[in-house]
Design a protein around this motif. Structure first.
Motif, PDB file in Angstrom:
ATOM      1  N   HIS A  95       6.004   2.330   0.754  1.00  0.00           N
ATOM      2  CA  HIS A  95       5.222   1.124   0.522  1.00  0.00           C
ATOM      3  C   HIS A  95       5.020   0.439   1.874  1.00  0.00           C
ATOM      4  O   HIS A  95       5.942  -0.179   2.410  1.00  0.00           O
ATOM      5  N   ASP A  96       3.815   0.567   2.410  1.00  0.00           N
ATOM      6  CA  ASP A  96       3.494  -0.103   3.666  1.00  0.00           C
ATOM      7  C   ASP A  96       3.153  -1.563   3.374  1.00  0.00           C
ATOM      8  O   ASP A  96       2.428  -1.853   2.413  1.00  0.00           O
ATOM      9  N   GLY A  97       3.690  -2.479   4.188  1.00  0.00           N
ATOM     10  CA  GLY A  97       3.345  -3.890   4.056  1.00  0.00           C
ATOM     11  C   GLY A  97       2.086  -4.181   4.845  1.00  0.00           C
ATOM     12  O   GLY A  97       2.078  -4.089   6.070  1.00  0.00           O
ATOM     13  N   VAL A  98       1.008  -4.508   4.134  1.00  0.00           N
ATOM     14  CA  VAL A  98      -0.285  -4.740   4.774  1.00  0.00           C
ATOM     15  C   VAL A  98      -0.648  -6.214   4.628  1.00  0.00           C
ATOM     16  O   VAL A  98      -0.787  -6.715   3.501  1.00  0.00           O
ATOM     17  N   LEU A  99      -0.792  -6.889   5.755  1.00  0.00           N
ATOM     18  CA  LEU A  99      -1.249  -8.275   5.737  1.00  0.00           C
ATOM     19  C   LEU A  99      -2.757  -8.283   5.915  1.00  0.00           C
ATOM     20  O   LEU A  99      -3.276  -7.735   6.892  1.00  0.00           O
ATOM     21  N   GLN A 100      -3.457  -8.879   4.955  1.00  0.00           N
ATOM     22  CA  GLN A 100      -4.915  -8.994   5.054  1.00  0.00           C
ATOM     23  C   GLN A 100      -5.331 -10.444   5.262  1.00  0.00           C
ATOM     24  O   GLN A 100      -4.689 -11.354   4.724  1.00  0.00           O
ATOM     25  N   GLU A 101      -6.371 -10.620   6.038  1.00  0.00           N
ATOM     26  CA  GLU A 101      -7.039 -11.912   6.144  1.00  0.00           C
ATOM     27  C   GLU A 101      -8.467 -11.719   5.651  1.00  0.00           C
ATOM     28  O   GLU A 101      -9.219 -10.905   6.193  1.00  0.00           O
ATOM     29  N   ILE A 102      -8.814 -12.460   4.604  1.00  0.00           N
ATOM     30  CA  ILE A 102     -10.101 -12.297   3.922  1.00  0.00           C
ATOM     31  C   ILE A 102     -10.901 -13.586   4.042  1.00  0.00           C
ATOM     32  O   ILE A 102     -10.365 -14.683   3.843  1.00  0.00           O
ATOM     33  N   ASP A 103     -12.188 -13.464   4.355  1.00  0.00           N
ATOM     34  CA  ASP A 103     -13.086 -14.611   4.297  1.00  0.00           C
ATOM     35  C   ASP A 103     -13.290 -14.968   2.822  1.00  0.00           C
ATOM     36  O   ASP A 103     -13.782 -14.150   2.036  1.00  0.00           O
ATOM     37  N   VAL A 104     -12.884 -16.183   2.452  1.00  0.00           N
ATOM     38  CA  VAL A 104     -12.878 -16.547   1.031  1.00  0.00           C
ATOM     39  C   VAL A 104     -14.288 -16.530   0.445  1.00  0.00           C
ATOM     40  O   VAL A 104     -14.507 -16.069  -0.683  1.00  0.00           O
ATOM     41  N   ALA A 105     -15.259 -17.018   1.173  1.00  0.00           N
ATOM     42  CA  ALA A 105     -16.619 -17.146   0.640  1.00  0.00           C
ATOM     43  C   ALA A 105     -17.277 -15.794   0.408  1.00  0.00           C
ATOM     44  O   ALA A 105     -18.019 -15.610  -0.561  1.00  0.00           O
TER      45      ALA A 105
ATOM     46  N   ASP B  95      10.245   1.007  -0.893  1.00  0.00           N
ATOM     47  CA  ASP B  95       9.892  -0.362  -0.488  1.00  0.00           C
ATOM     48  C   ASP B  95      10.799  -0.768   0.683  1.00  0.00           C
ATOM     49  O   ASP B  95      11.720  -1.550   0.530  1.00  0.00           O
ATOM     50  N   TYR B  96      10.503  -0.231   1.850  1.00  0.00           N
ATOM     51  CA  TYR B  96      11.399  -0.414   2.991  1.00  0.00           C
ATOM     52  C   TYR B  96      11.331  -1.814   3.586  1.00  0.00           C
ATOM     53  O   TYR B  96      12.297  -2.299   4.186  1.00  0.00           O
ATOM     54  N   LEU B  97      10.216  -2.496   3.417  1.00  0.00           N
ATOM     55  CA  LEU B  97       9.990  -3.776   4.098  1.00  0.00           C
ATOM     56  C   LEU B  97      10.094  -4.969   3.147  1.00  0.00           C
ATOM     57  O   LEU B  97      10.757  -5.949   3.434  1.00  0.00           O
ATOM     58  N   HIS B  98       9.410  -4.897   2.039  1.00  0.00           N
ATOM     59  CA  HIS B  98       9.278  -5.982   1.062  1.00  0.00           C
ATOM     60  C   HIS B  98       8.894  -7.302   1.748  1.00  0.00           C
ATOM     61  O   HIS B  98       9.638  -8.282   1.724  1.00  0.00           O
ATOM     62  N   PRO B  99       7.690  -7.351   2.318  1.00  0.00           N
ATOM     63  CA  PRO B  99       7.223  -8.612   2.920  1.00  0.00           C
ATOM     64  C   PRO B  99       7.012  -9.658   1.833  1.00  0.00           C
ATOM     65  O   PRO B  99       6.510  -9.344   0.748  1.00  0.00           O
ATOM     66  N   ASN B 100       7.413 -10.912   2.107  1.00  0.00           N
ATOM     67  CA  ASN B 100       7.328 -11.916   1.042  1.00  0.00           C
ATOM     68  C   ASN B 100       6.839 -13.285   1.493  1.00  0.00           C
ATOM     69  O   ASN B 100       6.809 -14.217   0.686  1.00  0.00           O
TER      70      ASN B 100
ATOM     71  N   ASP C  22       0.845  -1.197   0.000  1.00  0.00           N
ATOM     72  CA  ASP C  22       0.000   0.000   0.000  1.00  0.00           C
ATOM     73  C   ASP C  22       0.881   1.248   0.000  1.00  0.00           C
ATOM     74  O   ASP C  22       1.584   1.514   0.983  1.00  0.00           O
ATOM     75  N   PRO C  23       0.887   2.044  -1.073  1.00  0.00           N
ATOM     76  CA  PRO C  23       1.676   3.281  -1.079  1.00  0.00           C
ATOM     77  C   PRO C  23       0.990   4.367  -0.248  1.00  0.00           C
ATOM     78  O   PRO C  23      -0.175   4.703  -0.493  1.00  0.00           O
TER      79      PRO C  23
ATOM     80  N   ASP D  92       9.917  -0.232  12.369  1.00  0.00           N
ATOM     81  CA  ASP D  92      10.456   1.091  12.073  1.00  0.00           C
ATOM     82  C   ASP D  92      11.069   1.110  10.676  1.00  0.00           C
ATOM     83  O   ASP D  92      11.757   0.167  10.263  1.00  0.00           O
ATOM     84  N   VAL D  93      10.852   2.220   9.971  1.00  0.00           N
ATOM     85  CA  VAL D  93      11.411   2.369   8.635  1.00  0.00           C
ATOM     86  C   VAL D  93      12.938   2.318   8.675  1.00  0.00           C
ATOM     87  O   VAL D  93      13.581   1.854   7.720  1.00  0.00           O
ATOM     88  N   ALA D  94      13.538   2.753   9.773  1.00  0.00           N
ATOM     89  CA  ALA D  94      14.998   2.759   9.892  1.00  0.00           C
ATOM     90  C   ALA D  94      15.591   1.358   9.960  1.00  0.00           C
ATOM     91  O   ALA D  94      16.815   1.201   9.853  1.00  0.00           O
ATOM     92  N   GLU D  95      14.769   0.329  10.120  1.00  0.00           N
ATOM     93  CA  GLU D  95      15.269  -1.047  10.163  1.00  0.00           C
ATOM     94  C   GLU D  95      15.650  -1.566   8.775  1.00  0.00           C
ATOM     95  O   GLU D  95      16.276  -2.624   8.651  1.00  0.00           O
ATOM     96  N   SER D  96      15.285  -0.837   7.731  1.00  0.00           N
ATOM     97  CA  SER D  96      15.484  -1.336   6.381  1.00  0.00           C
ATOM     98  C   SER D  96      16.942  -1.282   5.947  1.00  0.00           C
ATOM     99  O   SER D  96      17.690  -0.371   6.309  1.00  0.00           O
TER     100      SER D  96
END
Length: 496
Positions: free
Chosen positions: A196-206, A240-245, A178-179, A221-225
């Motif tokens: 670029h914020d790393g956003v983890l979503q949990e979605i009900d599939v149905a 893209d400070y985090l790049h969650p993968n 999410d920018p 913290d952004v300084a951890e990058s």
């Protein structure tokens, strides 16, 4: 003069044809014959010429531990899409993703509502600094390869490609990049910068309803990058400070997350979102021994014996080690220590600057997809390689998996024919069906009156075998292990 089709096919009417056309030939001025065009290359799969650009998978170290291999080939000149191959590298199932500029990523078997399914991501890849950021959605398909649903991000953003986990709650966990507007002056960037914020979503599939969300900038913290800020004309592109993968579940139900650009993995409380601990990076909560240190990593997982694993790229924006590896380490939460347990290395000591994954198999072995390097390896528990293979050098697969999979395709078997040496050569295939053990050809003069004429053991994606003579029509039947017919092609006329 009437000439039968059979006479033409068998060649017995060749002289008669010329004689019958004598007046036409005699009345025409003789012209020098043009050079014959070069013969076209034969199709790779005569029964499925649409798959001619499917990249070949080469197995260099054969293995036989069971299961199929799941890949997402990506190259400019080859077909793109989810691909299953067997332990010999022969295709089992392939589906081309739609154009334009769409790729498939992270193709794997999972379980949804207690039943086996296949999942993969479709979309486009962008990003800054050579780091892939996805805009797309996930596909869920059943054991007949029928699409069950598509999983989309909540809100205006689209789902990132890096990972998807289906839970026993009927939900899906995945990332969104999410920018957001962000003051980057503390890092030497612009005050009106973008993060670029790393956003983890949990979605009900149905229902598509969002049931949980975790935003990294509230906890990391952004300084951890370790990633450099965009510079010059790119200074206002998203940082893209985090790049969650990756995302996975620990045995206690809490979340396990990997962030490539902080060189850290995180255990996060499933309800509150608080970070329980982080391992690696600039602010590790646990003391990491030298052999367990990792960088630019992917795919953080809990293993059955209580240890943890990552795919340690060791290279990315910078090079921190000579080769990539599957790394296993043990965590002592009371002593606050991380200790080395094992590493799994490619025989060629490959270095993969991007992508990759490392997974435990059901029998205690491990499977590694080498990401940017188009290789995969299967290792025994002691680390020895028991299967190895690769895509062509110009290709890659973000991840590679190995698992059991059984499916019954709903379309018909495909049939290709050619005439050679007075006989008919049959080529039969059935994209995706895992129950075929033999093929039977039936032939004759009418589609409704065909008799069995030849059989052959299934030999890879396409099985080729001869039928004596040149019949009017041929049909092929797929046989299961008990010799029962489980599918039949259409009756195809034989043409020379």
């Amino acid at each position: 003069m009437t000439i039968s089709r059979r006479a033409l096919l068998t060649g017995s009417a060749a002289v008669t044809v010329l004689a019958a056309g004598g007046g036409y030939l005699a009345g025409r001025r003789h012209e020098p014959e043009a050079a014959a065009p070069a013969p076209a290359a034969p199709p790779k799969y005569r029964s499925r010429p649409d798959l001619d650009l499917l990249p070949d998978v080469t197995v260099t170290t054969p293995g036989s531990s069971g299961g199929l291999i799941f890949l997402t080939p990506f190259a400019a000149t080859a077909l793109r899409g989810p691909l299953i191959v067997d332990e010999r590298g022969s295709p089992v199932w392939f589906r081309k993703v739609p154009d334009p500029a769409t790729v498939a990523i992270d193709f794997k078997p999972q379980t949804y509502r207690g039943r086996p399914v296949l999942t993969w991501w479709e979309g486009t890849i962008g990003g800054t600094g050579g780091q892939g950021v996805g805009q797309g959605e996930f596909v869920v398909a059943d054991q007949a390869y029928r699409e069950i649903t598509r999983i989309r991000a909540a809100g205006t953003e689209q789902a990132d490609q890096h990972d998807l986990v289906l839970t026993d709650r009927g939900t899906a966990l995945f990332w969104v990049y999410d920018p957001v507007a962000y003051d980057l002056t503390a890092l030497g960037g612009p005050a009106d910068g973008v993060l670029h914020d790393g956003v983890l979503q949990e979605i009900d599939v149905a229902t598509g309803r969002k049931v949980f969300e975790w935003r990294a900038r509230d906890h990391v913290d952004v300084a951890e990058s370790y990633a450099p800020l965009p510079q010059g004309d790119s200074a206002h592109l998203p940082y893209d400070y985090l790049h969650p993968n990756s995302v996975s579940l620990d045995t206690d139900g809490h979340l396990l997350l990997s962030a490539r650009h902080t060189w850290a993995v995180y255990k996060v409380h499933r309800t509150t979102g608080e970070v329980i601990w982080r391992i690696g990076g600039k602010k590790s909560d646990l003391r990491v021994d030298e052999r367990s240190a990792f960088s630019w990593q992917h795919d953080f997982q809990r293993r059955r014996d209580g240890s943890y694993s990552v795919f340690d790229n060791g290279a990315g924006i910078s090079v921190e080690r000579e080769y990539s590896r599957g790394l296993v380490f043990r965590v002592d939460e009371k002593a606050r220590t991380v200790t080395f347990a094992a590493e799994y290395v490619h025989p060629e000591r490959l270095s993969a600057p991007t992508q990759g994954n490392f997974r435990e198999l059901a029998d205690g072995g491990s499977f590694v997809g080498w990401g940017q390097q188009p290789h995969f390896t299967e290792h025994a528990a002691d680390g020895t390689v028991r299967l190895a293979g690769h895509l062509p050098a110009d290709n890659q697969s973000y991840r590679a998996y190995k698992a059991e999979w059984a499916a019954a395709a709903q379309d018909q078997p495909a049939l290709g024919l050619r005439v050679e040496g007075g006989n008919t050569i049959v080529s039969a295939s059935w994209n995706g069906h895992t129950g075929v053990r033999r093929w039977r050809a039936r032939s004759g003069g009418q589609p409704g009156r065909l008799a069995a004429s030849a059989e052959a053991e299934r030999a890879g994606f396409e099985t080729t075998f001869p039928v004596a003579g040149i019949p009017e029509y041929v049909v092929v039947e797929a046989l299961d292990e008990a010799g029962q017919v489980i599918g039949s092609s259409s009756a195809i006329p034989v043409r020379v």
